[in-house]
Design a protein around this motif. Structure first.
Motif, PDB file in Angstrom:
ATOM      1  N   ALA A   1      11.912   7.808  36.414  1.00 48.09           N
ATOM      2  CA  ALA A   1      12.302   8.239  35.064  1.00 48.09           C
ATOM      3  C   ALA A   1      13.491   9.190  35.109  1.00 48.09           C
ATOM      4  CB  ALA A   1      11.110   8.899  34.366  1.00 48.09           C
ATOM      5  N   SER A   2      14.508   8.844  35.863  1.00 51.31           N
ATOM      6  CA  SER A   2      15.684   9.702  35.978  1.00 51.31           C
ATOM      7  C   SER A   2      16.793   9.173  35.076  1.00 51.31           C
ATOM      8  CB  SER A   2      16.159   9.754  37.429  1.00 51.31           C
ATOM      9  OG  SER A   2      17.307  10.551  37.541  1.00 51.31           O
ATOM     10  N   PHE A   3      16.838   9.692  33.856  1.00 52.26           N
ATOM     11  CA  PHE A   3      17.836   9.228  32.892  1.00 52.26           C
ATOM     12  C   PHE A   3      18.723  10.362  32.372  1.00 52.26           C
ATOM     13  CE2 PHE A   3      14.054   6.447  32.274  1.00 52.26           C
ATOM     14  CZ  PHE A   3      14.608   5.278  32.758  1.00 52.26           C
ATOM     15  N   ILE A   4      18.344  11.603  32.633  1.00 54.21           N
ATOM     16  CA  ILE A   4      19.036  12.739  32.020  1.00 54.21           C
ATOM     17  C   ILE A   4      20.084  13.340  32.938  1.00 54.21           C
ATOM     18  CG2 ILE A   4      18.703  15.018  30.962  1.00 54.21           C
ATOM     19  CD1 ILE A   4      15.878  14.140  30.223  1.00 54.21           C
TER      20      ILE A   4
ATOM     21  N   VAL B   1      11.410   7.711  24.920  1.00 50.20           N
ATOM     22  CA  VAL B   1      10.781   6.410  24.619  1.00 50.20           C
ATOM     23  C   VAL B   1      10.082   5.862  25.855  1.00 50.20           C
ATOM     24  CG1 VAL B   1      11.257   4.011  23.985  1.00 50.20           C
ATOM     25  CG2 VAL B   1      12.397   5.871  22.765  1.00 50.20           C
ATOM     26  N   TYR B   2      10.730   5.946  26.991  1.00 52.50           N
ATOM     27  CA  TYR B   2      10.162   5.480  28.263  1.00 52.50           C
ATOM     28  C   TYR B   2       8.837   6.189  28.548  1.00 52.50           C
ATOM     29  CZ  TYR B   2      10.061   4.840  33.425  1.00 52.50           C
ATOM     30  OH  TYR B   2       9.706   4.558  34.728  1.00 52.50           O
ATOM     31  N   SER B   3       8.834   7.524  28.411  1.00 51.28           N
ATOM     32  CA  SER B   3       7.639   8.309  28.731  1.00 51.28           C
ATOM     33  C   SER B   3       6.484   7.989  27.792  1.00 51.28           C
ATOM     34  CB  SER B   3       7.976   9.802  28.669  1.00 51.28           C
ATOM     35  OG  SER B   3       8.979  10.129  29.618  1.00 51.28           O
ATOM     36  N   VAL B   4       6.762   7.879  26.497  1.00 46.18           N
ATOM     37  CA  VAL B   4       5.710   7.557  25.527  1.00 46.18           C
ATOM     38  C   VAL B   4       5.085   6.206  25.846  1.00 46.18           C
ATOM     39  CG1 VAL B   4       5.268   7.000  23.104  1.00 46.18           C
ATOM     40  CG2 VAL B   4       6.657   9.011  23.690  1.00 46.18           C
ATOM     41  N   LEU B   5       5.923   5.215  26.134  1.00 47.79           N
ATOM     42  CA  LEU B   5       5.411   3.879  26.453  1.00 47.79           C
ATOM     43  C   LEU B   5       4.572   3.894  27.734  1.00 47.79           C
ATOM     44  CD1 LEU B   5       8.508   1.598  25.698  1.00 47.79           C
ATOM     45  CD2 LEU B   5       6.339   1.616  24.473  1.00 47.79           C
ATOM     46  N   VAL B   6       5.062   4.548  28.768  1.00 43.12           N
ATOM     47  CA  VAL B   6       4.351   4.575  30.050  1.00 43.12           C
ATOM     48  C   VAL B   6       2.994   5.251  29.903  1.00 43.12           C
ATOM     49  CG1 VAL B   6       4.371   5.637  32.346  1.00 43.12           C
ATOM     50  CG2 VAL B   6       6.380   4.405  31.528  1.00 43.12           C
ATOM     51  N   LEU B   7       2.968   6.417  29.253  1.00 43.97           N
ATOM     52  CA  LEU B   7       1.711   7.158  29.112  1.00 43.97           C
ATOM     53  C   LEU B   7       0.723   6.445  28.196  1.00 43.97           C
ATOM     54  CD1 LEU B   7       3.140  10.790  28.942  1.00 43.97           C
ATOM     55  CD2 LEU B   7       1.839   9.745  30.813  1.00 43.97           C
ATOM     56  N   ALA B   8       1.229   5.638  27.272  1.00 46.32           N
ATOM     57  CA  ALA B   8       0.329   4.874  26.399  1.00 46.32           C
ATOM     58  C   ALA B   8      -0.202   3.630  27.101  1.00 46.32           C
ATOM     59  CB  ALA B   8       1.062   4.485  25.116  1.00 46.32           C
ATOM     60  N   LEU B   9       0.610   3.020  27.963  1.00 47.91           N
ATOM     61  CA  LEU B   9       0.235   1.740  28.564  1.00 47.91           C
ATOM     62  C   LEU B   9      -0.582   1.879  29.850  1.00 47.91           C
ATOM     63  CD1 LEU B   9       3.605  -0.193  28.079  1.00 47.91           C
ATOM     64  CD2 LEU B   9       1.457  -0.632  26.881  1.00 47.91           C
TER      65      LEU B   9
ATOM     66  N   LEU C   1      16.294   7.828  25.680  1.00 50.47           N
ATOM     67  CA  LEU C   1      15.699   6.785  26.511  1.00 50.47           C
ATOM     68  C   LEU C   1      14.513   7.342  27.295  1.00 50.47           C
ATOM     69  CD1 LEU C   1      15.827   3.886  27.567  1.00 50.47           C
ATOM     70  CD2 LEU C   1      17.400   4.672  29.347  1.00 50.47           C
ATOM     71  N   SER C   2      14.637   8.551  27.823  1.00 51.93           N
ATOM     72  CA  SER C   2      13.554   9.169  28.588  1.00 51.93           C
ATOM     73  C   SER C   2      12.324   9.403  27.720  1.00 51.93           C
ATOM     74  CB  SER C   2      14.031  10.493  29.199  1.00 51.93           C
ATOM     75  OG  SER C   2      13.034  11.055  30.010  1.00 51.93           O
TER      76      SER C   2
END
Length: 574
Positions: free
Chosen positions: A524-527, A559-567, A556-557
């Protein structure tokens, strides 16, 4: 216990060394492992096992195999298709093709191969595309076990902890959702990127030549219609027709067969000209995957003040000249007619005799050094290389042959057929990764065996008190994400795994959700440009600022984090 105290000191030293100093991560981890060994916390057998871990060896072989994959025509095919259309459609094509390639070979190698293609696209400034290229490679790397070095490193920790190894497609379902949403999100975010479009002729030092074939689709069309005026990092300087030089070529100039086109370009221009259908690069009949060599002509060279043809350069040295540079001077006439002078830089395609006789060439050349760029393989060899790699992956998935054995045989075959050379493998060998992973495995063992990881897990659980096991999962993910942005992805995985594993054990639940949290958190390295190698690769090429990463990376980070933690809990229940 003094052991816990020493391990905590080592961990603090690792973090300080990675964050506050410029010491290479491999040196930091190696020093920590050495201290642990000298203090008696580790014995020699444990250290040796960690440096010969099967996942680590598989990663090394994958990186070496990518040396051949980068030379195939697949990269040229991708570059042709990503340069057509508006910025939104280009990013979608670039994103999904990059992600697909990254899922089956190391994503860093994919970015290295495609940077040149992005720079050469004919419509859009590279700075609008390079950050999306890096992010798409990161997203694609999460699709399979071999997509990124981090996944294989985490698998080595999993196996070292006595757990069953991860399956090839373990992260795929979550990775697919994240990939589709992430690439679509990159389309509007790309409009926030700057349009740095540097194409100065002063930065194009090499002189190259190509001939228009008699059956070329370029014949009968103008320079403008053929797109030869808008090639990036490649400037059409002159056309020679029937022996007559035409130095000022108008965009409406119509090409004929046997026209000789003289270009100014950089070393990547050799690959560019190989990819243009209907052009034959000077010396192309001798190009088939070799690595280029740059030499500087000595004042005592026997071929000084002679042309390549009159000096019989190829016969004498078993090397073909494909480009010439003379400072910033604009050369004229074909390559074969240029009178070579002391100080000229020549880009060569070396034969076997040249390689064997390098030391004997000291009188002829002041300097001989290998370039990172390689010539493209012809279609037949490209298909063979891709088919062989596909067979290795298929055999591993069907459990016919372990991947480590398949890759070893594959590399030996590539060497036997001359697709790659030993010196290329030596240059590509990932020594830093081997040192980091082997040392990190040793430190991770100590964190678990001394109880340090349990202490750190209890501390993190306390921060999310009341959230239960899901709070512990969030804490593990966020810890890995922050470490990734600060101290690189591989180091983050090494430090986060023991903590996440201990938290799973303390709650008495399956460790798989925590392993997945570390796996996706470490990617998750986007910043920041410094957390992931692909981000760093495009940083200077795109002339980016830190704020450019933040503008695209922060949304992007999130949205990525929310999706990962939900899935994660949906696909990997506690």
């Amino acid at each position: 216990m003094w052991e816990q105290g020493l391990v905590l000191v080592l961990l603090a030293s690792i973090v300080i060394g990675l964050v506050l100093t410029r010491i290479k991560p491999s040196v930091v981890f190696a020093a920590a492992a050495l201290i642990a060994f000298l203090s008696g916390l580790l014995d020699l057998n444990e250290v040796a096992e960690n440096f010969t871990n099967s996942s680590l060896l598989t990663l090394v072989l994958l990186i070496l195999a990518s040396t051949a994959l980068e030379k195939t025509r697949l990269i040229g095919w991708v570059s042709q298709h990503i340069s057509e259309g508006k910025i939104g459609s280009v990013i979608l094509k670039l994103g999904f093709s990059t992600a697909l390639l990254s899922s089956f070979t190391n994503n860093t190698a994919v970015v290295v191969s495609l940077i040149g293609a992005v720079k050469r696209n004919r419509q859009h400034a590279p700075s609008r595309l390079l950050i999306p290229l890096s992010y798409a490679a990161i997203l694609g790397g999460t699709l399979t076990l071999i997509g990124t070095s981090t996944n294989l490193i985490i698998n080595s920790f999993v196996e070292d902890a006595g757990l069953p190894g991860l399956d090839f497609f373990s992260p795929t379902m979550i990775g697919l959702v994240v990939l589709v949403v992430g690439v679509i999100l990159l389309v509007p975010l790309s409009y926030f990127l700057p349009s740095y479009d540097e194409n100065s002729q002063d930065d194009l030092p090499y002189f190259l030549e190509a001939v228009v074939n008699s059956d070329s689709p370029l014949v009968g069309k103008s320079i403008q219609e053929n797109g030869l005026r808008c090639l990036r990092k490649l400037f059409l300087a002159e056309v020679v027709r029937h022996g007559e030089s035409l130095p000022s070529v108008h965009p409406d100039f119509v090409l004929q067969s046997d026209d000789r086109l003289l270009f100014c370009g950089d070393i990547e221009s050799v690959s560019t000209l190989q990819e243009i259908k209907g052009l034959t690069l000077f010396g192309q009949q001798h190009l088939n995957g070799q690595s280029f060599v740059e030499v500087i002509v000595s004042s005592s060279a026997t071929f000084c003040h002679k042309t390549l043809k009159s000096s019989r350069f190829r016969d004498r040295f078993d090397a073909v000249v494909v480009a010439v540079r003379r400072g910033h001077e604009r050369l004229e006439g074909g390559l074969g007619s240029i009178v070579l002078m002391p100080g000229d830089s020549l880009v060569l395609v070396p034969g076997k005799r040249f390689e064997h006789e390098r030391r004997r060439h000291r009188k002829e050349f002041v300097l001989v050094h290998d370039l990172e760029s390689s010539a493209r393989l012809d279609l037949f060899k490209s298909v063979g290389v891709l088919a062989g790699f596909t067979a290795v992956i298929a055999a591993a998935l069907l459990q016919w042959v372990p991947m480590i054995k398949g890759l070893a045989v594959y590399i030996l075959v590539l060497l036997a057929f001359g697709i790659i050379q030993l010196q290329e493998l030596r240059r590509r060998f990932p020594l830093d990764i081997v040192v980091i992973v082997g040392s990190a495995l040793s430190i991770a063992q100590l964190m678990i065996s001394t109880g340090v990881s349990e202490i750190m897990g209890d501390f993190l659980s306390g921060l999310f008190n009341g959230w239960g096991v899901y709070g512990a999962l969030i804490a593990t993910y966020l810890m890995t994400l922050v470490l990734t942005e600060v101290i690189t992805n591989n180091a983050a995985a090494a430090l986060a795994f023991p903590v996440g594993y201990s938290m799973a054990v303390s709650y008495g639940v399956s460790p798989m959700p925590f392993i997945m949290a570390i796996l996706f958190g470490a990617s998750a390295s986007f910043i920041s440009p410094y957390g992931y190698q692909t981000n760093l690769l495009v940083y200077s090429v795109g002339n980016y600022k830190l704020s450019d990463y933040a503008k695209v990376g922060i949304p992007l980070s999130i949205v990525y984090s929310v999706l990962v933690l939900a899935l994660i809990p949906e696909f990997f229940p506690f």
